[in-house]
Design a protein around this motif. Structure first.
Motif, PDB file in Angstrom:
ATOM      1  N   ARG A  12       0.802  -0.896   0.241  1.00 57.32           N
ATOM      2  CA  ARG A  12       0.199  -0.057   0.360  1.00 57.32           C
ATOM      3  C   ARG A  12       0.878   1.158   0.020  1.00 57.32           C
ATOM      4  NH1 ARG A  12      -2.193  -0.778   4.356  1.00 57.32           N
ATOM      5  NH2 ARG A  12      -1.499   1.492   5.728  1.00 57.32           N
ATOM      6  N   LEU A  13       1.069   2.528  -1.214  1.00 57.97           N
ATOM      7  CA  LEU A  13       1.550   3.087  -0.862  1.00 57.97           C
ATOM      8  C   LEU A  13       0.777   4.215  -0.975  1.00 57.97           C
ATOM      9  CD1 LEU A  13       3.582   2.518  -4.311  1.00 57.97           C
ATOM     10  CD2 LEU A  13       4.234   2.304  -2.171  1.00 57.97           C
ATOM     11  N   PHE A  32      12.465  -7.394  -6.011  1.00 56.29           N
ATOM     12  CA  PHE A  32      10.916  -7.513  -5.396  1.00 56.29           C
ATOM     13  C   PHE A  32      10.322  -5.133  -5.711  1.00 56.29           C
ATOM     14  CE2 PHE A  32       7.680  -7.667  -2.489  1.00 56.29           C
ATOM     15  CZ  PHE A  32       6.824  -8.909  -2.463  1.00 56.29           C
ATOM     16  N   ARG A  33      11.260  -5.068  -4.960  1.00 54.64           N
ATOM     17  CA  ARG A  33      10.510  -3.830  -4.936  1.00 54.64           C
ATOM     18  C   ARG A  33      10.089  -3.120  -6.605  1.00 54.64           C
ATOM     19  NH1 ARG A  33      12.099   1.783  -1.308  1.00 54.64           N
ATOM     20  NH2 ARG A  33      12.139   3.081  -3.026  1.00 54.64           N
ATOM     21  N   ASN A  34      11.882  -2.909  -7.051  1.00 50.33           N
ATOM     22  CA  ASN A  34      10.942  -2.306  -8.400  1.00 50.33           C
ATOM     23  C   ASN A  34       9.940  -2.889  -9.654  1.00 50.33           C
ATOM     24  OD1 ASN A  34      13.379  -0.778  -7.842  1.00 50.33           O
ATOM     25  ND2 ASN A  34      14.764  -1.873  -8.902  1.00 50.33           N
ATOM     26  N   ALA A  35       9.634  -4.224  -9.015  1.00 47.53           N
ATOM     27  CA  ALA A  35       8.869  -5.159  -9.946  1.00 47.53           C
ATOM     28  C   ALA A  35       7.477  -5.070  -9.623  1.00 47.53           C
ATOM     29  CB  ALA A  35       8.966  -6.966  -9.690  1.00 47.53           C
ATOM     30  N   TRP A  36       7.053  -4.022  -7.954  1.00 48.51           N
ATOM     31  CA  TRP A  36       5.666  -4.836  -7.170  1.00 48.51           C
ATOM     32  C   TRP A  36       5.650  -2.967  -7.116  1.00 48.51           C
ATOM     33  CZ3 TRP A  36       3.012  -7.699  -4.117  1.00 48.51           C
ATOM     34  CH2 TRP A  36       2.739  -9.006  -3.802  1.00 48.51           C
ATOM     35  N   THR A  37       6.030  -2.100  -7.718  1.00 43.76           N
ATOM     36  CA  THR A  37       6.111  -0.033  -7.956  1.00 43.76           C
ATOM     37  C   THR A  37       5.865  -0.417  -9.180  1.00 43.76           C
ATOM     38  OG1 THR A  37       8.998  -0.204  -5.930  1.00 43.76           O
ATOM     39  CG2 THR A  37       7.322   1.677  -7.757  1.00 43.76           C
ATOM     40  N   PRO A  56      -1.157   7.492  -1.190  1.00 47.44           N
ATOM     41  CA  PRO A  56      -2.208   8.790  -1.887  1.00 47.44           C
ATOM     42  C   PRO A  56      -1.174   9.856  -1.495  1.00 47.44           C
ATOM     43  CG  PRO A  56      -3.781   7.016  -0.399  1.00 47.44           C
ATOM     44  CD  PRO A  56      -2.727   6.961   0.397  1.00 47.44           C
ATOM     45  N   SER A  57      -1.010  10.535  -0.903  1.00 47.84           N
ATOM     46  CA  SER A  57      -0.663  11.395  -0.730  1.00 47.84           C
ATOM     47  C   SER A  57       0.572  12.027  -1.470  1.00 47.84           C
ATOM     48  CB  SER A  57      -0.246  12.029   0.433  1.00 47.84           C
ATOM     49  OG  SER A  57       0.418  11.346   1.573  1.00 47.84           O
ATOM     50  N   ASP A  58       1.069  11.384  -1.968  1.00 46.48           N
ATOM     51  CA  ASP A  58       2.754  10.877  -3.072  1.00 46.48           C
ATOM     52  C   ASP A  58       2.465  10.320  -4.380  1.00 46.48           C
ATOM     53  OD1 ASP A  58       4.006  11.454  -0.437  1.00 46.48           O
ATOM     54  OD2 ASP A  58       4.715   9.737   0.132  1.00 46.48           O
ATOM     55  N   SER A  59       1.521  10.350  -4.419  1.00 46.57           N
ATOM     56  CA  SER A  59       1.144   9.638  -5.488  1.00 46.57           C
ATOM     57  C   SER A  59       1.617  10.366  -6.922  1.00 46.57           C
ATOM     58  CB  SER A  59      -0.356   9.554  -6.426  1.00 46.57           C
ATOM     59  OG  SER A  59      -1.117  10.492  -5.773  1.00 46.57           O
ATOM     60  N   HIS A  60       2.467  12.038  -6.273  1.00 49.25           N
ATOM     61  CA  HIS A  60       2.456  12.647  -8.165  1.00 49.25           C
ATOM     62  C   HIS A  60       3.654  12.146  -8.197  1.00 49.25           C
ATOM     63  CE1 HIS A  60       2.706  14.732  -4.031  1.00 49.25           C
ATOM     64  NE2 HIS A  60       4.394  15.313  -4.093  1.00 49.25           N
ATOM     65  N   LEU A  61       4.774  12.264  -6.759  1.00 49.01           N
ATOM     66  CA  LEU A  61       6.567  11.773  -7.205  1.00 49.01           C
ATOM     67  C   LEU A  61       6.594  10.902  -7.745  1.00 49.01           C
ATOM     68  CD1 LEU A  61       6.546  11.545  -3.502  1.00 49.01           C
ATOM     69  CD2 LEU A  61       6.889  13.326  -4.397  1.00 49.01           C
ATOM     70  N   PRO A  62       7.660  10.722  -8.524  1.00 50.51           N
ATOM     71  CA  PRO A  62       8.566   9.575  -8.996  1.00 50.51           C
ATOM     72  C   PRO A  62       7.780   8.556  -8.498  1.00 50.51           C
ATOM     73  CG  PRO A  62       9.725  11.229  -9.217  1.00 50.51           C
ATOM     74  CD  PRO A  62       8.874  12.250  -8.396  1.00 50.51           C
ATOM     75  N   PRO A  63       7.898   7.407  -9.170  1.00 48.06           N
ATOM     76  CA  PRO A  63       6.955   6.087  -8.845  1.00 48.06           C
ATOM     77  C   PRO A  63       8.312   5.224  -7.035  1.00 48.06           C
ATOM     78  CG  PRO A  63       7.647   6.013 -10.944  1.00 48.06           C
ATOM     79  CD  PRO A  63       7.039   7.613 -11.108  1.00 48.06           C
ATOM     80  N   LYS A  64       9.894   5.466  -7.890  1.00 46.68           N
ATOM     81  CA  LYS A  64      10.800   5.825  -7.083  1.00 46.68           C
ATOM     82  C   LYS A  64      10.942   5.754  -6.041  1.00 46.68           C
ATOM     83  CE  LYS A  64      16.037   4.729  -6.336  1.00 46.68           C
ATOM     84  NZ  LYS A  64      15.787   5.435  -4.779  1.00 46.68           N
ATOM     85  N   VAL A  65      10.222   7.547  -5.762  1.00 46.69           N
ATOM     86  CA  VAL A  65      10.662   7.974  -4.181  1.00 46.69           C
ATOM     87  C   VAL A  65       8.881   8.059  -3.401  1.00 46.69           C
ATOM     88  CG1 VAL A  65      10.305  10.093  -3.523  1.00 46.69           C
ATOM     89  CG2 VAL A  65      11.539   9.829  -5.546  1.00 46.69           C
ATOM     90  N   ALA A  75       7.672   4.637  -3.451  1.00 47.31           N
ATOM     91  CA  ALA A  75       7.938   3.059  -2.764  1.00 47.31           C
ATOM     92  C   ALA A  75       8.740   3.676  -1.911  1.00 47.31           C
ATOM     93  CB  ALA A  75       8.391   2.705  -3.888  1.00 47.31           C
ATOM     94  N   ASP A  76       9.721   4.949  -2.184  1.00 49.66           N
ATOM     95  CA  ASP A  76      10.464   4.601  -0.252  1.00 49.66           C
ATOM     96  C   ASP A  76       9.603   5.227   0.834  1.00 49.66           C
ATOM     97  OD1 ASP A  76      12.530   4.922  -1.626  1.00 49.66           O
ATOM     98  OD2 ASP A  76      12.953   7.362  -1.984  1.00 49.66           O
ATOM     99  N   GLY A  77       8.467   6.031   0.136  1.00 50.78           N
ATOM    100  CA  GLY A  77       7.489   5.387   1.485  1.00 50.78           C
ATOM    101  C   GLY A  77       6.706   4.455   2.422  1.00 50.78           C
ATOM    102  N   PHE A  78       7.317   2.953   2.049  1.00 56.96           N
ATOM    103  CA  PHE A  78       6.615   2.157   2.493  1.00 56.96           C
ATOM    104  C   PHE A  78       6.959   1.298   3.119  1.00 56.96           C
ATOM    105  CE2 PHE A  78       5.414  -2.784   1.616  1.00 56.96           C
ATOM    106  CZ  PHE A  78       4.126  -2.527   2.124  1.00 56.96           C
ATOM    107  N   PRO A  79       7.145   0.594   4.920  1.00 55.40           N
ATOM    108  CA  PRO A  79       8.046   0.159   5.251  1.00 55.40           C
ATOM    109  C   PRO A  79       8.533  -0.905   5.618  1.00 55.40           C
ATOM    110  CG  PRO A  79       5.512   0.384   6.445  1.00 55.40           C
ATOM    111  CD  PRO A  79       5.583   0.851   4.816  1.00 55.40           C
ATOM    112  N   LEU A  80       7.225  -1.912   4.697  1.00 51.02           N
ATOM    113  CA  LEU A  80       8.255  -3.201   4.953  1.00 51.02           C
ATOM    114  C   LEU A  80       8.006  -4.271   3.605  1.00 51.02           C
ATOM    115  CD1 LEU A  80       4.927  -4.092   7.040  1.00 51.02           C
ATOM    116  CD2 LEU A  80       6.910  -3.964   7.786  1.00 51.02           C
ATOM    117  N   TRP A  81       9.129  -3.302   2.977  1.00 54.31           N
ATOM    118  CA  TRP A  81       9.812  -4.310   1.394  1.00 54.31           C
ATOM    119  C   TRP A  81      10.531  -5.080   1.970  1.00 54.31           C
ATOM    120  CZ3 TRP A  81       7.709  -3.434  -2.727  1.00 54.31           C
ATOM    121  CH2 TRP A  81       7.270  -1.929  -3.173  1.00 54.31           C
TER     122      TRP A  81
END
Length: 302
Positions: A92-93, A119-124, A95-104, A106-112
């Motif tokens: 779950r990413l 894994f992270r790149n594929a799921w993002t 919603p407030s960060d949806s305007h950011l580049p995908p890599k950034v 994804a940085d807000g998710f704590p349980l990668w």
């Protein structure tokens, strides 16, 4: 009366009314021409297979902490003797960060998970693609039903959504009485976008006026769109929520695991969901948490 089949909607040519009429008649439709690359989907399946094959202690490093909406790894089959026969991982990413580049974003998710490394790149990548598809579909629904323009951003750019892979365990022997892969239910949110492999023991949907249980056979190029509780409410009851279940494989089937990818779309969690001009409705997060608590209560009572 002839049984209702699941409509196929080609998003390259379909109008908003085509989509909504399919949902009104069957409560679910297959989407083709959706623009989600097969390679992006396959990368999630491959990294998911690796993750679910890890030792339990490794998976537990990214386990849901136990409060708030679900995310991270969830060993569902361990919850009680009658829990559903699967485990899952949920992204779950914010919603407030949806305007950011995908890599950034994804940085807000704590349980990668740390393994596998891709894994992270594929799921993002798949999360971003499905977020865009869900926004497109809910925008079409709003247009067809002439829903208030002010409501639409909460369901599109500001949506609260989760990407999940369900890993249904291979059944080498008959499960205990009462244990299933997933009991009959409707989904909590706005829409669900689902892809599943063709292993024995699969999805059944109750469709049409008779709510007849119908096995769902997936086309490789299609995502199944199912209407959820909150879309039913937002549409003023015009679009029915889709009941569905996942059945155990027949005893004669070759024992193998089954995988599904699910994008659970909800409007923004702070959204008040109600039909146009209606006095009564509910906050999206209140509904999400009430249903989540109800799942635990039902499992613990068994």
């Amino acid at each position: 009366m002839d049984p209702v089949s699941i409509p196929v909607i080609d998003l390259r040519t379909a109008s908003p009314d085509d989509l909504v009429n399919g949902l009104i008649n069957a409560s679910c439709v297959f989407l083709v021409g959706h623009g989600v690359p097969r390679a992006v989907r396959e990368a999630v399946l491959e990294t998911g297979d690796h993750f679910f094959g890890l030792p339990r202690d490794e998976k537990a490093k990214v386990e849901w902490p136990g409060d708030g909406p679900w995310y991270g790894w969830q060993p569902v089959s361990e919850s009680s003797p009658t829990a559903e026969l699967l485990e899952r991982y949920e992204l779950r990413l914010k919603p407030s960060d949806s305007h950011l580049p995908p890599k950034v974003w994804a940085d807000g998710f704590p349980l990668w998970p740390q393994s596998p490394p891709d894994f992270r790149n594929a799921w993002t990548a798949l999360y971003v693609a499905m977020h865009g598809l869900a926004a497109r579909v809910t925008g079409m629904i709003a247009e067809s039903l002439a829903l208030p323009d002010a409501d639409v951003p909460a369901w599109t750019t500001q949506q609260h959504s989760n990407l999940v892979v369900n890993y249904y365990h291979a059944q080498t022997q008959a499960p205990e009485a009462g244990r299933t892969r997933a009991r009959a239910h409707t989904d909590i949110g706005g829409i669900t976008l689902l892809w599943a492999d063709d292993a024995p023991g699969g999805l059944e949907a109750a469709i049409g006026a008779q709510r007849a249980w119908t096995p769902v056979r997936f086309r490789d190029d299609a995502w199944l769109l199912q209407a959820g509780d909150l879309l039913h409410l937002w549409s003023g009851g015009r679009i029915p929520a889709n009941p569905h279940r996942v059945v155990n494989p027949p005893p004669s089937a070759n024992a193998k695991a089954r995988r599904s990818i699910v994008f659970f779309h909800h409007p923004n969690a702070d959204t008040w969901v109600a039909p146009a001009n209606a006095e009564h409705g509910m906050q999206a997060l209140d509904h999400i948490m009430a249903r989540q608590r109800g799942e635990y209560a039902r499992v613990e009572a068994r």
